[in-house]
Design a protein around this motif. Sequence first.
Motif, short mmCIF file in Angstrom:
data_model
loop_
_atom_site.label_atom_id
_atom_site.label_comp_id
_atom_site.label_asym_id
_atom_site.label_seq_id
_atom_site.Cartn_x
_atom_site.Cartn_y
_atom_site.Cartn_z
N UNK A 1 8.06 -5.02 -8.70
CA UNK A 1 8.39 -4.14 -9.61
C UNK A 1 8.45 -2.58 -8.85
N UNK A 2 7.48 -2.69 -7.69
CA UNK A 2 7.58 -1.64 -6.96
C UNK A 2 8.79 -1.55 -6.23
N UNK B 1 0.81 -1.17 -0.02
CA UNK B 1 -0.05 0.09 0.08
C UNK B 1 0.86 1.29 -0.22
N UNK B 2 2.04 1.28 0.68
CA UNK B 2 2.77 2.56 0.92
C UNK B 2 4.19 2.25 0.53
N UNK B 3 4.58 1.18 0.34
CA UNK B 3 5.89 1.19 -0.16
C UNK B 3 6.83 1.08 1.37
N UNK C 1 11.69 -2.66 -6.95
CA UNK C 1 12.83 -2.63 -7.98
C UNK C 1 12.94 -1.14 -8.03
N UNK C 2 11.86 -0.44 -8.17
CA UNK C 2 11.88 1.06 -8.51
C UNK C 2 12.19 1.94 -7.26
N UNK C 3 11.68 1.31 -5.99
CA UNK C 3 11.75 2.09 -5.00
C UNK C 3 13.21 2.06 -4.17
N UNK D 1 18.24 -5.55 -4.28
CA UNK D 1 18.57 -5.46 -5.72
C UNK D 1 18.89 -6.81 -6.26
N UNK E 1 10.04 2.48 2.36
CA UNK E 1 10.56 3.61 2.99
C UNK E 1 9.65 4.12 4.16
N UNK E 2 8.38 4.25 3.74
CA UNK E 2 7.58 4.85 4.49
C UNK E 2 7.16 4.33 5.90
N UNK F 1 16.22 -0.18 -5.62
CA UNK F 1 17.26 -0.84 -6.30
C UNK F 1 18.54 0.19 -6.34
N UNK F 2 18.41 1.20 -6.24
CA UNK F 2 19.49 2.20 -6.22
C UNK F 2 20.13 2.10 -4.79
N UNK F 3 19.67 1.49 -3.85
CA UNK F 3 19.81 1.91 -2.27
C UNK F 3 20.22 0.83 -1.41
#
Lengths: 208, 208
Positions: free
Chosen positions: A110-111, A21-23, A113-115, A124, A25-26, A117-119
Amino acid sequence: MGRTSDARDKILSAARTLIEQRGYTALGVAEICAAAGVPKGSFYHFFESKQALALTVINEHWTEQRRQWIELLGRDRPPLQRLRDLFEATETVQRVGQQDGGKVVGCLFGNLALELSTQADDVQRRLQEIFDAQIELIEKVVAEAHERGETAATVDTHDAARSIVAQLEGRVLFAKLLNDPGQLEAMWRNCLALLGARPLQEGAGSPR
Amino acid sequence: MGRTSDARDKILSAARTLIEQRGYTALGVAEICAAAGVPKGSFYHFFESKQALALTVINEHWTEQRRQWIELLGRDRPPLQRLRDLFEATETVQRVGQQDGGKVVGCLFGNLALELSTQADDVQRRLQEIFDAQIELIEKVVAEAHERGETAATVDTHDAARSIVAQLEGRVLFAKLLNDPGQLEAMWRNCLALLGARPLQEGAGSPR
């Protein structure tokens, strides 16, 4: 709080719903425990960190989804029909999610991966493995269709499988953004086009 | 802190970089101002809220990207070649981003669509408009190719344009997850397949 295994399951279930629902990080550990109805102290009994929890959520979701994919893609049906079954099942999952929670939640992988994968390197890497496994499962079916002459002769089966998974992720993104599971209806046409295949049980023509 | 317009630009530039690297949710206003080198007090002089800032970042990025898309897609070249130019430019943008910051940052709109579209209604609406505008820009070119008989006769130009943008988002997701801008190289083959078109200046054959 019942048996400890219950507490672990409750934390995982609450975390998955909240991440959808909210990812990632939140969320805080306290909130996850409150939603799960378990004392905060029990969290670190089961998970080293929030990121370790996220990895477990990812792994459990993939165990479940992989079982469904293997079942659908291994059926005794023509290969292209099995791909169609997979797309329809994906649309159904998104539709049921929307009915349950009011919103299309999209693809957990997918969610994240975009939220993330750079961190988060280990998230990742795990997501890379999961997408590779998805591509491999689809490639086997594409190769069967190819052997039966049901795809364009020139199709590279691995490349085509990757393109199909990319299209699926793009379509699920639209389904989430538009809160419309119907965005997945085009997957079947898209898949045939990407394979240079003809529609099943239909005359010649689109999408060629 | 220089002229006030400088401070606004610095905040926007820092916010865009930070959102690309770490997403929206992870950021705080204090961190954005520190990265921008402006006092925190000045933030609320320019933006009502963090969400208002995100919308401005989205709008400014779209103004810039839209200009590039219109330039590339409006050139005096065959329509399919213009689509190819667009994909190559997209790959270049991701490659340059990787060289600058070490990681492929992906598509700002796709990232925020998955991170925020179930939570922030005004961000969701704006992203819907932007993707609609992208689809419309591509559809014009697809329609030209269709009129020239360069796509399958049965192609629905709007549906095909949406499929191309979905494939682009899926491919950019892979580019980000794998930190590999080369994932976009397949876009051109994928686009031809989705349009039922033949490769330019090449013989018959793949991808049909």
